[in-house]
Scaffold this active site. Structure first.
Site, PDB file in Angstrom:
ATOM      1  N   CYS A  38     -18.619 -67.525  44.584  1.00  0.00           N
ATOM      2  CA  CYS A  38     -18.587 -68.496  43.490  1.00  0.00           C
ATOM      3  C   CYS A  38     -18.705 -67.841  42.123  1.00  0.00           C
ATOM      4  O   CYS A  38     -18.591 -68.518  41.114  1.00  0.00           O
ATOM      5  CB  CYS A  38     -19.739 -69.488  43.669  1.00  0.00           C
ATOM      6  SG  CYS A  38     -21.332 -68.669  43.583  1.00  0.00           S
ATOM      7  N   ASP A  40     -21.379 -66.625  40.792  1.00  0.00           N
ATOM      8  CA  ASP A  40     -22.721 -66.745  40.226  1.00  0.00           C
ATOM      9  C   ASP A  40     -23.445 -65.400  40.306  1.00  0.00           C
ATOM     10  O   ASP A  40     -23.119 -64.553  41.137  1.00  0.00           O
ATOM     11  CB  ASP A  40     -23.525 -67.812  40.975  1.00  0.00           C
ATOM     12  CG  ASP A  40     -22.996 -69.209  40.671  1.00  0.00           C
ATOM     13  OD1 ASP A  40     -22.311 -69.365  39.658  1.00  0.00           O
ATOM     14  OD2 ASP A  40     -23.269 -70.121  41.452  1.00  0.00           O
ATOM     15  N   CYS A  67     -26.033 -71.702  40.587  1.00  0.00           N
ATOM     16  CA  CYS A  67     -26.163 -73.136  40.825  1.00  0.00           C
ATOM     17  C   CYS A  67     -27.642 -73.501  40.976  1.00  0.00           C
ATOM     18  O   CYS A  67     -28.513 -72.631  41.052  1.00  0.00           O
ATOM     19  CB  CYS A  67     -25.403 -73.492  42.085  1.00  0.00           C
ATOM     20  SG  CYS A  67     -26.185 -72.806  43.538  1.00  0.00           S
ATOM     21  N   CYS A 111     -25.863 -69.424  48.609  1.00  0.00           N
ATOM     22  CA  CYS A 111     -26.742 -69.501  47.433  1.00  0.00           C
ATOM     23  C   CYS A 111     -28.064 -68.772  47.740  1.00  0.00           C
ATOM     24  O   CYS A 111     -28.598 -68.060  46.893  1.00  0.00           O
ATOM     25  CB  CYS A 111     -27.027 -70.953  47.066  1.00  0.00           C
ATOM     26  SG  CYS A 111     -25.559 -71.986  46.972  1.00  0.00           S
TER      27      CYS A 111
HETATM   28 FE1  FES Z   1     -22.916 -70.062  43.657  1.00  0.00          FE
HETATM   29 FE2  FES Z   1     -24.757 -71.570  44.769  1.00  0.00          FE
HETATM   30  S1  FES Z   1     -22.727 -72.130  44.299  1.00  0.00           S
HETATM   31  S2  FES Z   1     -24.882 -69.491  44.236  1.00  0.00           S
END
Ligand code: FES
Length: 166
Positions: A38, A40, A67, A111
């Site tokens: 994602c 992140d 997130c 995550c």
């Molecule tokens: Fe990327 Fe949760 S959607 S860490």
């Protein structure tokens, strides 16, 4: 309350009041990881202490551009890590780190793995401690990495305006 409602409530509570959020000035090690799923990112700082002849985690803190689930997992994980030895912490899975929140659905496992990855990176034995400390000293915070950098030097052009009033 259904199990998933419980999970949502716990995540929301952790995000509203995150524990151990922010850079740790005197940390011994730091680890950063980005999720290929994602995009992140999460960074974790850890401070050790000696207790009964054992080196244990004194405290851990984190910064996240992730997130809500990643923030919630990091918050509960940093609390869980206090008092663990390096070996104990190194073997903790994302699910174990997220355990206080309850079981995560499959789509959110990555995550928790973001938190696990940052922890592993911080505790990785392949980097000597000094190198990690240097990295910590020179590495910007996640916030710095995301703030826009000025592009090149500012060029000031002096212009002379001529008028036709002769
Ligand atoms: Fe990327 Fe949760 S959607 S860490």
């Amino acid at each position: 309350m259904r199990a998933d409602e419980n999970l949502e409530a716990r995540i929301e509570a952790a995000v509203k009041n995150p524990r151990n959020l922010g850079e740790m000035e005197n940390a011994d090690v730091v680890g950063t990881v980005g999720s290929p799923d994602c995009g992140d990112m999460l960074r974790m700082w850890i401070k050790f202490k000696e207790e009964d002849g054992r080196k244990i985690i004194d405290r851990a803190s984190f910064q996240s551009f992730g997130c809500q689930t990643a923030i919630a997992v990091a918050s509960v994980a940093t609390e869980l890590l206090a008092g663990k030895t390096i070996d104990e912490a190194r073997t903790m899975s994302g699910e174990e780190l997220a355990a206080p929140l309850g079981a995560l659905p499959p789509v959110r496992i990555h995550c928790a793995q973001l938190v696990e990855g940052a922890l592993r990176d911080a505790l990785s034995g392949d980097k000597p401690m000094m190198a990690q400390q240097e990295a910590k000293a020179t590495s910007p915070t996640l916030l710095d990495q995301f703030s826009p950098k000025p592009e090149g030097k500012l060029k000031i052009i002096m212009a002379q305006i001529k008028t036709d009033e002769t």
